[in-house]
Design a protein around this motif. Structure first.
Motif, PDB file in Angstrom:
ATOM      1  N   ILE A  98       2.693   9.566   7.908  1.00 53.56           N
ATOM      2  CA  ILE A  98       3.931   8.964   8.404  1.00 53.56           C
ATOM      3  C   ILE A  98       4.203   7.633   7.708  1.00 53.56           C
ATOM      4  CG2 ILE A  98       4.985   7.924  10.454  1.00 53.56           C
ATOM      5  CD1 ILE A  98       3.517  10.137  12.084  1.00 53.56           C
ATOM      6  N   ALA A  99       3.163   6.841   7.509  1.00 54.22           N
ATOM      7  CA  ALA A  99       3.329   5.521   6.901  1.00 54.22           C
ATOM      8  C   ALA A  99       3.796   5.589   5.453  1.00 54.22           C
ATOM      9  CB  ALA A  99       2.018   4.740   6.992  1.00 54.22           C
ATOM     10  N   PHE A 100       3.366   6.607   4.703  1.00 53.84           N
ATOM     11  CA  PHE A 100       3.638   6.639   3.272  1.00 53.84           C
ATOM     12  C   PHE A 100       4.596   7.738   2.828  1.00 53.84           C
ATOM     13  CE2 PHE A 100      -0.706   4.718   3.511  1.00 53.84           C
ATOM     14  CZ  PHE A 100      -0.316   3.441   3.159  1.00 53.84           C
ATOM     15  N   ALA A 101       5.054   8.565   3.758  1.00 56.57           N
ATOM     16  CA  ALA A 101       5.917   9.691   3.380  1.00 56.57           C
ATOM     17  C   ALA A 101       7.183   9.227   2.671  1.00 56.57           C
ATOM     18  CB  ALA A 101       6.264  10.522   4.607  1.00 56.57           C
ATOM     19  N   ALA A 102       7.864   8.241   3.222  1.00 60.21           N
ATOM     20  CA  ALA A 102       9.121   7.793   2.612  1.00 60.21           C
ATOM     21  C   ALA A 102       8.886   7.256   1.207  1.00 60.21           C
ATOM     22  CB  ALA A 102       9.768   6.719   3.496  1.00 60.21           C
ATOM     23  N   PHE A 103       7.847   6.470   1.030  1.00 60.59           N
ATOM     24  CA  PHE A 103       7.514   5.921  -0.284  1.00 60.59           C
ATOM     25  C   PHE A 103       7.204   7.032  -1.282  1.00 60.59           C
ATOM     26  CE2 PHE A 103       4.175   4.172  -3.152  1.00 60.59           C
ATOM     27  CZ  PHE A 103       4.965   3.257  -3.834  1.00 60.59           C
ATOM     28  N   PHE A 104       6.379   7.974  -0.866  1.00 61.73           N
ATOM     29  CA  PHE A 104       6.007   9.067  -1.763  1.00 61.73           C
ATOM     30  C   PHE A 104       7.181  10.001  -2.068  1.00 61.73           C
ATOM     31  CE2 PHE A 104       1.279   8.906  -0.325  1.00 61.73           C
ATOM     32  CZ  PHE A 104       1.045   7.872  -1.214  1.00 61.73           C
ATOM     33  N   LEU A 105       8.159  10.049  -1.167  1.00 58.85           N
ATOM     34  CA  LEU A 105       9.331  10.901  -1.397  1.00 58.85           C
ATOM     35  C   LEU A 105      10.433  10.177  -2.170  1.00 58.85           C
ATOM     36  CD1 LEU A 105       9.479  12.700   2.063  1.00 58.85           C
ATOM     37  CD2 LEU A 105       8.912  13.750  -0.155  1.00 58.85           C
ATOM     38  N   LEU A 242       9.312  19.626  -1.531  1.00 65.12           N
ATOM     39  CA  LEU A 242       8.881  18.348  -0.968  1.00 65.12           C
ATOM     40  C   LEU A 242       7.362  18.278  -0.875  1.00 65.12           C
ATOM     41  CD1 LEU A 242      11.485  17.870   1.925  1.00 65.12           C
ATOM     42  CD2 LEU A 242      11.505  16.837  -0.361  1.00 65.12           C
ATOM     43  N   VAL A 243       6.737  19.392  -0.498  1.00 61.64           N
ATOM     44  CA  VAL A 243       5.277  19.431  -0.448  1.00 61.64           C
ATOM     45  C   VAL A 243       4.704  19.164  -1.836  1.00 61.64           C
ATOM     46  CG1 VAL A 243       3.282  20.948  -0.130  1.00 61.64           C
ATOM     47  CG2 VAL A 243       5.117  20.913   1.585  1.00 61.64           C
ATOM     48  N   GLU A 244       5.266  19.773  -2.854  1.00 67.95           N
ATOM     49  CA  GLU A 244       4.783  19.561  -4.225  1.00 67.95           C
ATOM     50  C   GLU A 244       4.905  18.096  -4.626  1.00 67.95           C
ATOM     51  OE1 GLU A 244       5.582  21.238  -8.786  1.00 67.95           O
ATOM     52  OE2 GLU A 244       6.870  21.875  -7.122  1.00 67.95           O
ATOM     53  N   ARG A 248       1.685  15.615  -5.496  1.00 69.85           N
ATOM     54  CA  ARG A 248       1.570  14.896  -6.767  1.00 69.85           C
ATOM     55  C   ARG A 248       1.302  13.419  -6.517  1.00 69.85           C
ATOM     56  NH1 ARG A 248       6.487  15.473  -8.557  1.00 69.85           N
ATOM     57  NH2 ARG A 248       6.088  17.632  -9.151  1.00 69.85           N
ATOM     58  N   ALA A 249       2.053  12.820  -5.603  1.00 73.39           N
ATOM     59  CA  ALA A 249       1.866  11.400  -5.308  1.00 73.39           C
ATOM     60  C   ALA A 249       0.498  11.141  -4.695  1.00 73.39           C
ATOM     61  CB  ALA A 249       2.970  10.912  -4.367  1.00 73.39           C
ATOM     62  N   ARG A 250       0.083  12.023  -3.802  1.00 72.38           N
ATOM     63  CA  ARG A 250      -1.189  11.837  -3.114  1.00 72.38           C
ATOM     64  C   ARG A 250      -2.372  11.990  -4.068  1.00 72.38           C
ATOM     65  NH1 ARG A 250      -0.672  11.907   2.403  1.00 72.38           N
ATOM     66  NH2 ARG A 250      -2.724  12.829   2.721  1.00 72.38           N
ATOM     67  N   LYS A 251      -2.216  12.810  -5.098  1.00 75.37           N
ATOM     68  CA  LYS A 251      -3.265  12.903  -6.115  1.00 75.37           C
ATOM     69  C   LYS A 251      -3.472  11.553  -6.787  1.00 75.37           C
ATOM     70  CE  LYS A 251      -2.827  17.807  -7.365  1.00 75.37           C
ATOM     71  NZ  LYS A 251      -2.391  18.763  -8.417  1.00 75.37           N
TER      72      LYS A 251
END
Length: 372
Positions: A98-105, A242-244, A248-251
């Motif tokens: 939740i904290a990083f979803a917007a940033f990663f998207l 969106l999952v992809e 990628r960001a989480r990697k």
């Protein structure tokens, strides 16, 4: 846009109330935080013990078996068909997602993130991390034109409100008009009460999204339903693109669920029995607290699902907090979750049966007019 100084952690504000409650001659009972108190089910502890040989790095997205289990769980428990493992990723608990979803998207300055009027504070922190603007608004018609992400939370934290099929459908339709992503925070979905006991609708339900996951994600967690908050076991599913992007960001960020926990997730999601047992415990505790609080002159609003009761005693949340502290009970102030919560407190079901009984005893005969 610079992040700027972060706000103080809200729970630090109630340290004096905790101190007052701790002076109760029979000890303090803390119902402010939704941290499980019951033991982790043996089937999950055994699964963790059997998975300790894990010498290589696990995958960021999650094992194939764990993601298959997520797909099976959504179909069996949430009425969601057609999902596949490539539309699923595992997360290190739901809070970090939740904290990083917007940033990663890819959201940023000039973008609006909408949250409920009563909201888990991490939605707003996620907007700050991304440099976006957070707006609290429940009416889809009032969402700004530059809305890029909408957080829906059902059952809600703190108020336990459940969004029905029609409400979810309207929210998704409006978000699609705006070109906004919808993320449903559904961590309490296995804990519906009353008319929601059988099934809390998901944003991935075809009745609400027209059979398309485009622009939609759902996140959930095993912390509450399986008593594994310390394992940090959660998952996200929905729009494959969106999952992809998230994977990628989480990697790059190194956000990976530990391998043994990934195996526990698969076991937990395929075992409904331990969830039913825990749900029954919470339901019994809920009944005791509802009866005791009502007898003490409180009103319980919403609270249709989840681990909390949304309670008012007819005055400000802090007056109610002080009243409860005199009884050796700690709750959560409603204003922590937005201005709309200023006359409520959040009371958690996460205490032992014995402690819940003690709360009921202390509340007995304690009703008073706090508005004087």
């Amino acid at each position: 846009m610079a992040l700027g100084p972060l706000p103080s952690y809200p729970w630090d504000e109630i340290a004096p109330i905790r101190e007052r409650a701790a002076q109760h001659p029979d000890g303090v009972i803390d119902l402010s935080i939704g941290s499980p108190v019951d033991e982790t089910p043996k089937v999950l502890r055994d699964a963790l013990a059997a998975a300790t040989e894990w010498h290589a790095y696990p995958t960021t997205v999650g094992t194939s078996d764990a993601r298959d289990a997520v797909v099976e769980w959504f179909a069996r428990r949430r009425g969601v068909s057609g999902l596949n493992k490539d539309e699923v990723l595992l997360t290190v608990g739901s809070k970090e997602f939740i904290a990083f979803a917007a940033f990663f998207l890819g959201l940023g300055e000039g973008d609006v993130i909408v949250q409920p009027s009563l909201a888990y504070p991490t939605y707003e922190m996620g907007a700050r991390f991304a440099g976006a603007t957070c707006v609290s608004e429940d009416d889809p018609a009032a969402w700004p034109e530059n809305t890029k992400l909408v957080w829906l939370n059902s059952p809600g934290n703190p108020d336990g409100r459940v969004l029905g099929v029609d409400e979810l459908r309207a929210a998704i339709a409006r978000a699609r008009e705006l070109g906004a992503i919808v993320i449903g925070d559904e961590c309490y979905a296995e804990l519906g009460w009353g008319r929601w006991a059988e099934a809390v609708p998901s944003v991935l339900d075809p009745r609400v999204n027209g059979g398309s996951y485009e622009g939609i994600l759902a996140c959930s967690s095993l912390s509450k339903q399986s008593n594994v908050a310390g394992y940090r076991a959660a998952f996200v599913a929905g729009d494959g693109a969106l999952v992809e992007q998230l994977v990628r960001a989480r990697k790059h960020a190194g956000l990976i669920v530990p391998g043994p926990v990934q195996e526990v997730i698969a076991v937990a999601l395929r075992d409904d029995a331990h969830v039913a047992e825990q749900r029954a415990r919470y339901e019994a505790r809920r009944e005791v607290l509802v009866n005791a609080l009502t007898a003490a002159g409180c009103v319980i609003d919403a609270s249709e699902g989840g681990l909390y009761l949304w309670v008012t005693h007819g005055t400000s949340d802090m007056d109610t907090m002080h009243w409860l502290a005199e009884l050796g009970i700690v709750a959560g102030p409603g204003h922590f979750y937005g201005a709309a919560g200023g006359r409520h407190v959040r009371i958690s079901l996460t205490a032992s049966d014995a402690e819940i009984s003690r709360v009921a005893e202390r509340l007995q005969g304690s009703g008073q007019d706090l508005t004087r």
